[in-house]
Design a protein around this motif. Structure first.
Motif, PDB file in Angstrom:
ATOM      1  N   PRO A 190       1.037  -1.355  -0.027  1.00 32.25           N
ATOM      2  CA  PRO A 190       0.103   0.053   0.291  1.00 32.25           C
ATOM      3  C   PRO A 190       0.616   1.207  -0.073  1.00 32.25           C
ATOM      4  N   TRP A 191       1.829   1.460   0.703  1.00 34.74           N
ATOM      5  CA  TRP A 191       2.745   2.730   0.685  1.00 34.74           C
ATOM      6  C   TRP A 191       3.361   2.768  -0.522  1.00 34.74           C
ATOM      7  N   GLU A 192       3.932   1.665  -1.115  1.00 33.56           N
ATOM      8  CA  GLU A 192       4.418   1.831  -2.558  1.00 33.56           C
ATOM      9  C   GLU A 192       3.554   2.394  -3.570  1.00 33.56           C
ATOM     10  N   TRP A 193       2.400   1.725  -3.807  1.00 33.24           N
ATOM     11  CA  TRP A 193       1.374   2.164  -4.419  1.00 33.24           C
ATOM     12  C   TRP A 193       1.025   3.505  -4.432  1.00 33.24           C
ATOM     13  N   SER A 194       0.713   4.225  -3.017  1.00 30.73           N
ATOM     14  CA  SER A 194       0.428   5.290  -2.674  1.00 30.73           C
ATOM     15  C   SER A 194       1.292   6.451  -3.301  1.00 30.73           C
ATOM     16  N   ILE A 195       2.809   5.957  -3.075  1.00 32.09           N
ATOM     17  CA  ILE A 195       3.847   6.906  -3.641  1.00 32.09           C
ATOM     18  C   ILE A 195       3.695   6.857  -5.266  1.00 32.09           C
ATOM     19  N   HIS A 196       3.622   5.765  -5.604  1.00 38.53           N
ATOM     20  CA  HIS A 196       3.573   5.824  -7.213  1.00 38.53           C
ATOM     21  C   HIS A 196       2.287   6.562  -7.756  1.00 38.53           C
ATOM     22  N   MET A 197       1.366   6.379  -7.218  1.00 38.18           N
ATOM     23  CA  MET A 197       0.186   7.439  -7.693  1.00 38.18           C
ATOM     24  C   MET A 197       0.304   8.688  -7.405  1.00 38.18           C
ATOM     25  N   LEU A 198       0.791   9.112  -6.283  1.00 39.06           N
ATOM     26  CA  LEU A 198       0.706  10.453  -5.854  1.00 39.06           C
ATOM     27  C   LEU A 198       1.953  11.181  -6.966  1.00 39.06           C
ATOM     28  N   ILE A 199       3.158  10.553  -6.891  1.00 39.13           N
ATOM     29  CA  ILE A 199       4.199  11.218  -7.606  1.00 39.13           C
ATOM     30  C   ILE A 199       3.691  11.422  -9.171  1.00 39.13           C
ATOM     31  N   SER A 200       3.159  10.167  -9.777  1.00 43.44           N
ATOM     32  CA  SER A 200       2.831  10.218 -11.046  1.00 43.44           C
ATOM     33  C   SER A 200       1.630  11.164 -11.519  1.00 43.44           C
ATOM     34  N   ILE A 201       0.608  11.292 -10.553  1.00 45.07           N
ATOM     35  CA  ILE A 201      -0.430  12.303 -10.531  1.00 45.07           C
ATOM     36  C   ILE A 201      -0.011  13.648 -10.693  1.00 45.07           C
ATOM     37  N   LEU A 202       1.125  13.984  -9.823  1.00 46.54           N
ATOM     38  CA  LEU A 202       1.782  15.453  -9.682  1.00 46.54           C
ATOM     39  C   LEU A 202       2.545  15.478 -10.802  1.00 46.54           C
ATOM     40  N   TYR A 203       2.991  14.673 -11.470  1.00 49.59           N
ATOM     41  CA  TYR A 203       3.885  14.869 -12.758  1.00 49.59           C
ATOM     42  C   TYR A 203       2.807  15.063 -13.909  1.00 49.59           C
ATOM     43  N   LEU A 204       1.937  14.495 -13.881  1.00 48.72           N
ATOM     44  CA  LEU A 204       0.573  14.525 -14.801  1.00 48.72           C
ATOM     45  C   LEU A 204       0.216  16.005 -14.936  1.00 48.72           C
ATOM     46  N   ALA A 205      -0.488  16.630 -13.534  1.00 48.07           N
ATOM     47  CA  ALA A 205      -0.681  17.739 -13.322  1.00 48.07           C
ATOM     48  C   ALA A 205       0.327  18.984 -13.801  1.00 48.07           C
ATOM     49  N   LYS A 206       1.518  18.677 -13.420  1.00 49.38           N
ATOM     50  CA  LYS A 206       2.620  19.724 -13.897  1.00 49.38           C
ATOM     51  C   LYS A 206       2.412  19.688 -15.422  1.00 49.38           C
ATOM     52  N   LYS A 207       2.481  18.579 -16.221  1.00 47.27           N
ATOM     53  CA  LYS A 207       2.524  18.256 -17.804  1.00 47.27           C
ATOM     54  C   LYS A 207       1.154  19.118 -18.052  1.00 47.27           C
ATOM     55  N   LEU A 208       0.209  18.763 -17.702  1.00 46.38           N
ATOM     56  CA  LEU A 208      -1.077  19.442 -18.322  1.00 46.38           C
ATOM     57  C   LEU A 208      -1.141  20.907 -18.003  1.00 46.38           C
ATOM     58  N   LYS A 209      -0.733  21.187 -16.801  1.00 49.17           N
ATOM     59  CA  LYS A 209      -0.580  22.814 -16.653  1.00 49.17           C
ATOM     60  C   LYS A 209       0.336  23.441 -17.494  1.00 49.17           C
TER      61      LYS A 209
END
Length: 108
Positions: free
Chosen positions: A84-103
């Motif tokens: 669970p900790w690893e999946w959460s980190i994967h998703m959080l960082i990935s979504i932050l990068y996606l938000a940065k790219k979309l912005k």
């Protein structure tokens, strides 16, 4: 990095499979061969996971938006195979990068 959603999804699947095999080897196969406790194997596995996460996140900045979206979808569908900790980190960082790219795409 070339490729779109399909390629990102494939990479997420491949990385997950490789991670499962690596985790099994590090925690179950290698410790008895080296004469160390399985607890030490788990510690090493977690350290390897953290280092691999860090190196992966350094590369995400170069992924295309579509590729990153495919990666996120793949990781989401494979979430039961992660700690669970690893999946959460994967998703959080990935979504932050996606938000940065979309912005960047929307606002320049």
């Amino acid at each position: 990095m070339a490729g779109g959603i399909k390629h990102g999804f494939r990479r997420a699947t491949a990385v997950t499979g490789t991670g499962i095999v690596g985790y099994y080897l590090i925690t179950r196969v290698i410790p008895p061969l080296l004469g160390i406790t399985s607890q030490m194997g788990y510690i090493v596995a977690y350290l390897v996971a953290i280092v691999s996460l860090y190196s992966l996140f350094l590369k995400m900045n170069y992924w295309s938006t579509g590729y990153l979206m495919g990666w996120i979808i793949g990781i989401y569908f494979l979430r039961g195979l992660f700690e669970p900790w690893e999946w959460s980190i994967h998703m959080l960082i990935s979504i932050l990068y996606l938000a940065k790219k979309l912005k960047r795409k929307i606002f320049g």
